[in-house]
Design an enzyme around this catalytic site. Sequence first.
Site, short mmCIF file in Angstrom:
data_model
loop_
_atom_site.label_atom_id
_atom_site.label_comp_id
_atom_site.label_asym_id
_atom_site.label_seq_id
_atom_site.Cartn_x
_atom_site.Cartn_y
_atom_site.Cartn_z
N VAL A 31 -15.68 4.52 0.20
CA VAL A 31 -15.59 5.22 -1.10
C VAL A 31 -15.93 4.30 -2.27
CG1 VAL A 31 -13.96 7.02 -0.38
CG2 VAL A 31 -13.08 4.85 -1.30
N SER B 236 0.65 6.33 -7.39
CA SER B 236 1.86 5.73 -6.80
C SER B 236 2.87 5.52 -7.91
CB SER B 236 1.51 4.37 -6.18
OG SER B 236 2.69 3.64 -5.91
N TYR C 173 -2.66 -3.53 -7.41
CA TYR C 173 -2.38 -2.16 -6.97
C TYR C 173 -1.81 -1.32 -8.13
CZ TYR C 173 -0.43 1.40 -3.74
OH TYR C 173 -0.11 2.56 -3.06
N ALA D 53 -2.23 -1.81 -11.34
CA ALA D 53 -3.30 -1.57 -12.32
C ALA D 53 -4.20 -0.43 -11.85
CB ALA D 53 -4.11 -2.84 -12.53
N LYS E 272 -3.44 2.00 -9.70
CA LYS E 272 -2.73 3.28 -9.64
C LYS E 272 -2.42 3.82 -11.04
CE LYS E 272 -2.64 3.80 -5.16
NZ LYS E 272 -3.47 4.85 -4.55
P1 NDP Z 1 -2.86 3.91 5.22
O1 NDP Z 1 -3.05 2.44 5.11
O2 NDP Z 1 -2.00 4.46 6.28
O3 NDP Z 1 -4.30 4.63 5.31
C1 NDP Z 1 -5.31 4.29 4.41
C2 NDP Z 1 -6.48 5.21 4.57
O4 NDP Z 1 -7.48 4.86 3.60
C3 NDP Z 1 -7.14 5.11 5.93
O5 NDP Z 1 -7.58 6.40 6.31
C4 NDP Z 1 -8.34 4.21 5.67
O6 NDP Z 1 -9.43 4.40 6.57
C5 NDP Z 1 -8.73 4.67 4.27
N1 NDP Z 1 -9.55 3.71 3.54
C6 NDP Z 1 -9.24 2.45 3.18
N2 NDP Z 1 -10.27 1.88 2.52
C7 NDP Z 1 -11.26 2.82 2.45
C8 NDP Z 1 -12.56 2.83 1.93
N3 NDP Z 1 -13.09 1.77 1.30
N4 NDP Z 1 -13.31 3.96 2.06
C9 NDP Z 1 -12.80 5.04 2.70
N5 NDP Z 1 -11.56 5.09 3.22
C10 NDP Z 1 -10.80 3.99 3.10
O7 NDP Z 1 -2.36 4.36 3.77
P2 NDP Z 1 -1.25 5.43 3.32
O8 NDP Z 1 -1.43 6.68 4.08
O9 NDP Z 1 0.06 4.77 3.28
O10 NDP Z 1 -1.68 5.65 1.80
C11 NDP Z 1 -2.58 6.67 1.39
C12 NDP Z 1 -2.65 6.65 -0.12
O11 NDP Z 1 -1.36 6.86 -0.66
C13 NDP Z 1 -3.16 5.34 -0.71
O12 NDP Z 1 -3.96 5.58 -1.83
C14 NDP Z 1 -1.88 4.64 -1.09
O13 NDP Z 1 -2.10 3.71 -2.12
C15 NDP Z 1 -1.04 5.81 -1.56
N6 NDP Z 1 0.39 5.57 -1.55
C16 NDP Z 1 1.03 5.20 -0.38
C17 NDP Z 1 2.38 4.98 -0.40
C18 NDP Z 1 3.14 4.60 0.83
O14 NDP Z 1 4.33 4.28 0.70
N7 NDP Z 1 2.56 4.61 2.00
C19 NDP Z 1 3.16 5.08 -1.65
C20 NDP Z 1 2.39 5.45 -2.79
C21 NDP Z 1 1.06 5.69 -2.73
P3 NDP Z 1 -9.47 3.60 8.00
O15 NDP Z 1 -8.45 4.27 8.87
O16 NDP Z 1 -10.86 3.79 8.48
O17 NDP Z 1 -9.11 2.18 7.68
#
Ligand code: NDP
Length: 242
Positions: free
Chosen positions: A60, A138, A151, A153, A155
């Site tokens: 992305v 977040s 992170y 900044a 979010k």
């Molecule tokens: P995970 O680490 O479990 O999953 C991350 C996902 O993002 C994976 O599907 C990964 O793909 C994908 N990804 C990472 N980099 C890229 C990229 N450059 N292009 C396309 N896809 C990418 O994260 P979470 O499910 O925990 O988090 C999801 C969202 O929620 C994030 O934005 C996170 O910041 C936010 N969030 C999470 C919290 C938490 O406590 N978990 C709290 C607050 C916000 P692949 O599997 O191929 O690596």
Amino acid sequence: MGLAIVTGGSRGIGAAIAEKLAADGHDIVINCASSVDKAEAVAEKCRAHGVKAVPMQWDVSDHAACDKALKEIKETLGVPYILVNNAGITRDGLMVRMKEEQFDDVIRINLKGAYNMLQLCGAMMMRAKQGRIVNISSISGLVGNFGQINYCAAKAGLIGMTKTAAKELGSRGITVNAVAPGFIDTDMTSKLSEELKENAKKQIALGRFGKPEEIAGVVSFLVSDNASFITGQTIVADGGMI
Ligand code: NDP
């Protein structure tokens, strides 16, 4: 029901969002960075709801790759009705010790990546005069967090982007909102130390981490007709932490 794109849909919160939107009757594109097998497994679960579900790998943070993917999606599946900017990473470290690349990677993927998709998909939705966009921010972007200046900044930036896009796209009937989750049980938080997790739980009114499905439910609401008059908002889903 329309077509939904969920970035970072191969795992964690994104996978739960993809499955929930499929259960709601939307066709789904499940984007991932590299784990295509996991994205395909999520697609299989989505298809069980009788919808089309397609796993697609692209970065992305790469504008040209987003453009190429969106053109392919438009040709094969149609114009997306829903975009969920969920893809994100962490590269934690205290500010004074943080390497430039740790800062840049997080801004590039979490903020610029969401912008790439918002801009390109937003243009398609404008022409279609409909759409629903949800950015996964977040609580870190609202209150800050030790060791996460990059992170936080990104979010916080996403929240500003949400408000601006809501203003620019509103006249075309497109809503743009953000969800700010607290601690959710995923691969991202499994990396944290047990001590940090136990301390965090003490600050959460509900006394536990959230489940990915509990964020998916908020997204499902925001893209539904029930939320048709809500735009530019950030919904906190943190079990009562902040
Ligand atoms: P995970 O680490 O479990 O999953 C991350 C996902 O993002 C994976 O599907 C990964 O793909 C994908 N990804 C990472 N980099 C890229 C990229 N450059 N292009 C396309 N896809 C990418 O994260 P979470 O499910 O925990 O988090 C999801 C969202 O929620 C994030 O934005 C996170 O910041 C936010 N969030 C999470 C919290 C938490 O406590 N978990 C709290 C607050 C916000 P692949 O599997 O191929 O690596």
